[in-house]
Design a protein around this motif. Structure first.
Motif, PDB file in Angstrom:
ATOM      1  N   CYS A  77       2.104  -3.358   2.253  1.00  0.00           N
ATOM      2  CA  CYS A  77       2.693  -4.866   2.671  1.00  0.00           C
ATOM      3  C   CYS A  77       2.999  -4.734   4.118  1.00  0.00           C
ATOM      4  CB  CYS A  77       4.202  -5.073   2.124  1.00  0.00           C
ATOM      5  SG  CYS A  77       4.014  -5.375   0.453  1.00  0.00           S
ATOM      6  N   LEU A  78       3.415  -3.558   4.787  1.00  0.00           N
ATOM      7  CA  LEU A  78       3.493  -3.554   6.082  1.00  0.00           C
ATOM      8  C   LEU A  78       2.119  -3.450   6.848  1.00  0.00           C
ATOM      9  CD1 LEU A  78       6.304  -0.730   6.391  1.00  0.00           C
ATOM     10  CD2 LEU A  78       6.551  -3.259   6.963  1.00  0.00           C
ATOM     11  N   SER A  79       1.143  -2.835   6.345  1.00  0.00           N
ATOM     12  CA  SER A  79      -0.342  -3.052   6.929  1.00  0.00           C
ATOM     13  C   SER A  79      -0.775  -4.203   6.735  1.00  0.00           C
ATOM     14  CB  SER A  79      -1.137  -1.952   6.057  1.00  0.00           C
ATOM     15  OG  SER A  79      -2.468  -1.826   6.675  1.00  0.00           O
ATOM     16  N   VAL A  80      -0.730  -5.012   5.744  1.00  0.00           N
ATOM     17  CA  VAL A  80      -0.982  -6.525   5.705  1.00  0.00           C
ATOM     18  C   VAL A  80      -0.452  -7.421   7.055  1.00  0.00           C
ATOM     19  CG1 VAL A  80      -1.119  -8.695   4.200  1.00  0.00           C
ATOM     20  CG2 VAL A  80      -1.788  -6.347   3.328  1.00  0.00           C
ATOM     21  N   MET A  81       1.043  -7.204   6.966  1.00  0.00           N
ATOM     22  CA  MET A  81       1.629  -7.824   7.982  1.00  0.00           C
ATOM     23  C   MET A  81       0.991  -7.591   9.420  1.00  0.00           C
ATOM     24  SD  MET A  81       5.685  -7.661   6.832  1.00  0.00           S
ATOM     25  CE  MET A  81       6.522  -8.588   8.274  1.00  0.00           C
ATOM     26  N   ARG A  82       0.659  -6.264   9.472  1.00  0.00           N
ATOM     27  CA  ARG A  82      -0.115  -5.939  11.106  1.00  0.00           C
ATOM     28  C   ARG A  82      -1.550  -6.749  11.016  1.00  0.00           C
ATOM     29  NH1 ARG A  82       1.719  -0.571   9.414  1.00  0.00           N
ATOM     30  NH2 ARG A  82       3.672  -0.374  10.340  1.00  0.00           N
ATOM     31  N   TYR A  83      -2.094  -6.817  10.016  1.00  0.00           N
ATOM     32  CA  TYR A  83      -3.340  -7.630   9.703  1.00  0.00           C
ATOM     33  C   TYR A  83      -3.178  -8.942  10.170  1.00  0.00           C
ATOM     34  CZ  TYR A  83      -7.074 -10.368   7.889  1.00  0.00           C
ATOM     35  OH  TYR A  83      -8.049 -11.362   7.576  1.00  0.00           O
ATOM     36  N   LEU A  84      -2.054  -9.736   9.623  1.00  0.00           N
ATOM     37  CA  LEU A  84      -1.884 -10.996   9.937  1.00  0.00           C
ATOM     38  C   LEU A  84      -1.274 -11.299  11.346  1.00  0.00           C
ATOM     39  CD1 LEU A  84      -0.370 -11.958   6.409  1.00  0.00           C
ATOM     40  CD2 LEU A  84      -2.655 -12.572   7.368  1.00  0.00           C
ATOM     41  N   LYS A  85      -0.782  -9.926  12.078  1.00  0.00           N
ATOM     42  CA  LYS A  85      -0.348 -10.023  13.338  1.00  0.00           C
ATOM     43  C   LYS A  85       1.179 -10.558  13.160  1.00  0.00           C
ATOM     44  CE  LYS A  85      -4.650 -10.328  15.984  1.00  0.00           C
ATOM     45  NZ  LYS A  85      -4.703  -9.073  15.398  1.00  0.00           N
ATOM     46  N   MET A  86       1.764 -10.402  12.177  1.00  0.00           N
ATOM     47  CA  MET A  86       3.258 -10.416  11.948  1.00  0.00           C
ATOM     48  C   MET A  86       3.980  -9.190  12.526  1.00  0.00           C
ATOM     49  SD  MET A  86       3.156 -12.425   8.233  1.00  0.00           S
ATOM     50  CE  MET A  86       4.791 -13.095   8.223  1.00  0.00           C
ATOM     51  N   LEU A  87       3.375  -8.150  12.492  1.00  0.00           N
ATOM     52  CA  LEU A  87       4.002  -7.063  12.992  1.00  0.00           C
ATOM     53  C   LEU A  87       3.046  -6.487  14.186  1.00  0.00           C
ATOM     54  CD1 LEU A  87       5.411  -5.119  10.107  1.00  0.00           C
ATOM     55  CD2 LEU A  87       6.869  -6.272  11.771  1.00  0.00           C
ATOM     56  N   PRO A  88       3.524  -5.695  15.235  1.00  0.00           N
ATOM     57  CA  PRO A  88       2.665  -5.207  16.087  1.00  0.00           C
ATOM     58  C   PRO A  88       2.027  -3.998  15.660  1.00  0.00           C
ATOM     59  CG  PRO A  88       5.011  -4.677  16.910  1.00  0.00           C
ATOM     60  CD  PRO A  88       5.099  -5.508  15.583  1.00  0.00           C
ATOM     61  N   GLY A  89       0.830  -3.583  16.075  1.00  0.00           N
ATOM     62  CA  GLY A  89       0.220  -2.501  15.594  1.00  0.00           C
ATOM     63  C   GLY A  89      -1.134  -2.762  14.804  1.00  0.00           C
ATOM     64  N   ALA A  90      -2.078  -1.903  14.660  1.00  0.00           N
ATOM     65  CA  ALA A  90      -3.243  -2.082  13.792  1.00  0.00           C
ATOM     66  C   ALA A  90      -2.969  -1.731  12.338  1.00  0.00           C
ATOM     67  CB  ALA A  90      -4.437  -1.193  14.338  1.00  0.00           C
ATOM     68  N   PRO A  91      -3.615  -2.667  11.319  1.00  0.00           N
ATOM     69  CA  PRO A  91      -3.406  -2.067   9.865  1.00  0.00           C
ATOM     70  C   PRO A  91      -4.231  -0.832   9.724  1.00  0.00           C
ATOM     71  CG  PRO A  91      -5.212  -3.911  10.168  1.00  0.00           C
ATOM     72  CD  PRO A  91      -4.507  -3.709  11.567  1.00  0.00           C
ATOM     73  N   THR A  92      -3.554  -0.208   8.584  1.00  0.00           N
ATOM     74  CA  THR A  92      -4.577   0.864   8.114  1.00  0.00           C
ATOM     75  C   THR A  92      -5.295   0.488   6.877  1.00  0.00           C
ATOM     76  OG1 THR A  92      -2.568   1.316   6.758  1.00  0.00           O
ATOM     77  CG2 THR A  92      -2.546   2.726   8.839  1.00  0.00           C
ATOM     78  N   THR A  93      -6.616   0.241   7.292  1.00  0.00           N
ATOM     79  CA  THR A  93      -7.631  -0.543   6.341  1.00  0.00           C
ATOM     80  C   THR A  93      -8.249   0.611   5.705  1.00  0.00           C
ATOM     81  OG1 THR A  93      -7.553  -2.487   7.547  1.00  0.00           O
ATOM     82  CG2 THR A  93      -9.547  -1.955   6.256  1.00  0.00           C
ATOM     83  N   ILE A  94      -8.446   0.233   4.285  1.00  0.00           N
ATOM     84  CA  ILE A  94      -9.175   1.186   3.619  1.00  0.00           C
ATOM     85  C   ILE A  94     -10.540   1.109   3.990  1.00  0.00           C
ATOM     86  CG2 ILE A  94      -9.356  -0.194   1.399  1.00  0.00           C
ATOM     87  CD1 ILE A  94      -9.061   3.461   1.100  1.00  0.00           C
ATOM     88  N   GLU A  95     -11.418   2.065   4.155  1.00  0.00           N
ATOM     89  CA  GLU A  95     -12.900   1.804   4.734  1.00  0.00           C
ATOM     90  C   GLU A  95     -13.975   1.711   3.433  1.00  0.00           C
ATOM     91  OE1 GLU A  95     -13.923   4.843   7.577  1.00  0.00           O
ATOM     92  OE2 GLU A  95     -12.669   3.575   9.141  1.00  0.00           O
ATOM     93  N   HIS A  96     -13.839   2.594   2.356  1.00  0.00           N
ATOM     94  CA  HIS A  96     -14.829   2.404   1.400  1.00  0.00           C
ATOM     95  C   HIS A  96     -14.100   2.693   0.078  1.00  0.00           C
ATOM     96  CE1 HIS A  96     -18.322   2.818   4.220  1.00  0.00           C
ATOM     97  NE2 HIS A  96     -17.492   3.905   4.891  1.00  0.00           N
ATOM     98  N   PRO A  97     -13.606   1.409  -0.503  1.00  0.00           N
ATOM     99  CA  PRO A  97     -12.863   1.556  -1.758  1.00  0.00           C
ATOM    100  C   PRO A  97     -14.020   1.425  -2.787  1.00  0.00           C
ATOM    101  CG  PRO A  97     -12.647  -0.669  -0.659  1.00  0.00           C
ATOM    102  CD  PRO A  97     -13.554   0.242   0.221  1.00  0.00           C
ATOM    103  N   VAL A  98     -13.361   1.880  -4.006  1.00  0.00           N
ATOM    104  CA  VAL A  98     -14.162   1.702  -5.220  1.00  0.00           C
ATOM    105  C   VAL A  98     -14.104   0.402  -5.614  1.00  0.00           C
ATOM    106  CG1 VAL A  98     -14.580   2.402  -7.760  1.00  0.00           C
ATOM    107  CG2 VAL A  98     -13.947   4.145  -5.958  1.00  0.00           C
ATOM    108  N   TRP A  99     -14.920  -0.440  -5.684  1.00  0.00           N
ATOM    109  CA  TRP A  99     -14.878  -1.940  -6.107  1.00  0.00           C
ATOM    110  C   TRP A  99     -15.175  -2.038  -7.705  1.00  0.00           C
ATOM    111  CZ3 TRP A  99     -13.197  -5.583  -2.681  1.00  0.00           C
ATOM    112  CH2 TRP A  99     -13.182  -5.363  -1.401  1.00  0.00           C
ATOM    113  N   ILE A 100     -14.360  -2.597  -8.090  1.00  0.00           N
ATOM    114  CA  ILE A 100     -14.776  -2.793  -9.804  1.00  0.00           C
ATOM    115  C   ILE A 100     -15.135  -4.077 -10.247  1.00  0.00           C
ATOM    116  CG2 ILE A 100     -13.354  -2.580 -11.897  1.00  0.00           C
ATOM    117  CD1 ILE A 100     -13.039   0.108 -10.594  1.00  0.00           C
TER     118      ILE A 100
END
Ligand code: ZN
Length: 353
Positions: free
Chosen positions: A252-275
């Motif tokens: 949730c905190l990482s998505v808030m960073r992605y949406l620029k609601m919190l400072p800092g960069a999100p911790t984005t998963i790079e190569h997830p397993v897509w189902i």
């Protein structure tokens, strides 16, 4: 009007709507009225109807600076404890002085389920609290609660995250859902949200209802209203394990960073397993279930995932994987009835995304 003019008129309306929300001096959900920079708790009061009234707890964190409105909801299934505790923690951890935008947190939708330890449904009316959206006021408690959550939470937010997990009888490995609507911009944002959340297995769902008046699921209620939104699952079988909890709180905190609601960069998963598809293995018999796989086990087509015996030890059903994939969850308890779910197997997407 040409399509282009209609489209640009819509864009103007949407932008104007979002801007209006951002400029709000106070933000109200149920009895919680927060001024800028405040964290206020209250309840969404669901009045008495054909059955009892209830009050769904809510926290409104109206950030010091303007920004998007993010709704975080859990506990539609009141015994999916990890998701509920994760949002309780976030209410404590988040500081509105540091937030750009507004966070609506609804940590426990289904109070009766939590208090009575009844999985899957609201014991007041026997309905799942994630299947009756957008709800109605002349129905039972779940219908009325769903209607008020649609009005007060979904309609007021720009993005929504619905948090779930393995229920009391489900041994589940964490995963997220990305709903593909066909709207390119919306799908891009929701995809970036689910990657920012960081869970390493993601189900691509493209079979959800498209009609906002028959949206059924909470996330789909936001999605069909044009709001990029996701669903996430972590936790299993009544436990609250630190690792699962950290995944949900951190996500949730990482998505808030992605949406620029919190400072800092999100911790984005790079190569997830897509189902690309989820296959349910149901029991053909009632009896005692013995699993042969664990949550997260990868199986081949035809592999035995468990079996059911009668009450004196005779094997009466063997459950086999209908396709190769990953065990997203497997039944966590010996009680098994005909037609009940033994396991869900996620089929890994062939195409690289
Ligand atoms: Zn759930």
């Amino acid at each position: 009007m040409s399509r282009a003019i209609i489209a640009s008129a819509l864009v103007v309306l949407v932008v104007a709507g979002a801007a209006a929300a951002q400029e709000r001096a106070t933000f109200t959900v149920g009895t919680a009225i927060a001024k800028r920079g405040q964290k206020v708790t209250g309840a969404i009061e669901v009045p008495r109807g054909v059955d009892a009234a209830t009050g769904i707890p809510v926290a409104v964190l109206h950030g010091a600076r303007p920004g998007p409105v993010l709704a975080l909801v859990s506990g539609a299934h009141g015994t999916e404890y990890t998701s509920i505790i994760a949002l309780e923690k976030l209410i404590g951890v988040l500081n509105p002085a540091e937030i750009s935008g507004t966070v609506i947190i609804v940590p426990l939708v289904n109070i009766a389920s939590f208090e009575q330890k009844v999985p899957h449904v609201n014991p007041i009316d026997g309905k799942s609290m994630n299947r009756m959206y957008p709800g109605k006021m002349d129905g039972t408690q779940t219908d009325r609660a769903s209607y008020l959550i649609t009005k007060q939470v979904v309609e007021q937010c720009d993005h929504l995250i619905d948090l779930h997990g393995g229920d009391l009888d489900e041994s589940l490995r964490p995963y997220g859902y990305w709903t593909r609507t066909g709207n390119e911009n919306q799908d891009r944002i929701s995809r970036e949200m689910v990657l920012a959340f960081g869970l390493d297995h993601i189900i691509i769902s493209s079979d959800r209802p498209r009609d906002p008046a028959a949206s059924r699921y909470l996330e789909n209620t936001a999605t069909t209203r044009g709001k990029p939104s996701i669903t996430v699952e972590a936790g299993h079988a009544g436990t609250v394990e630190p690792e699962d909890l950290a995944a949900l709180v951190g996500g949730c905190l990482s998505v808030m960073r992605y949406l620029k609601m919190l400072p800092g960069a999100p911790t984005t998963i790079e190569h997830p397993v897509w189902i690309e598809k989820v296959l349910t293995i149901a029991s053909e018999r009632t009896g005692i279930f013995y699993p042969l796989v664990r949550r997260g086990t990868y199986v081949e087509q035809g592999m035995k995932v468990g079996y059911v015996t009668d009450y004196v030890g005779n094997t009466i059903f063997e459950a086999r994987a209908p396709a190769a994939g990953v065990v997203l969850y497997v039944c966590a308890v010996p009680s098994m009835t005909k037609g009940a779910t033994i396991a869900n197997v996620g089929v890994v997407a062939v195409q690289n995304r």
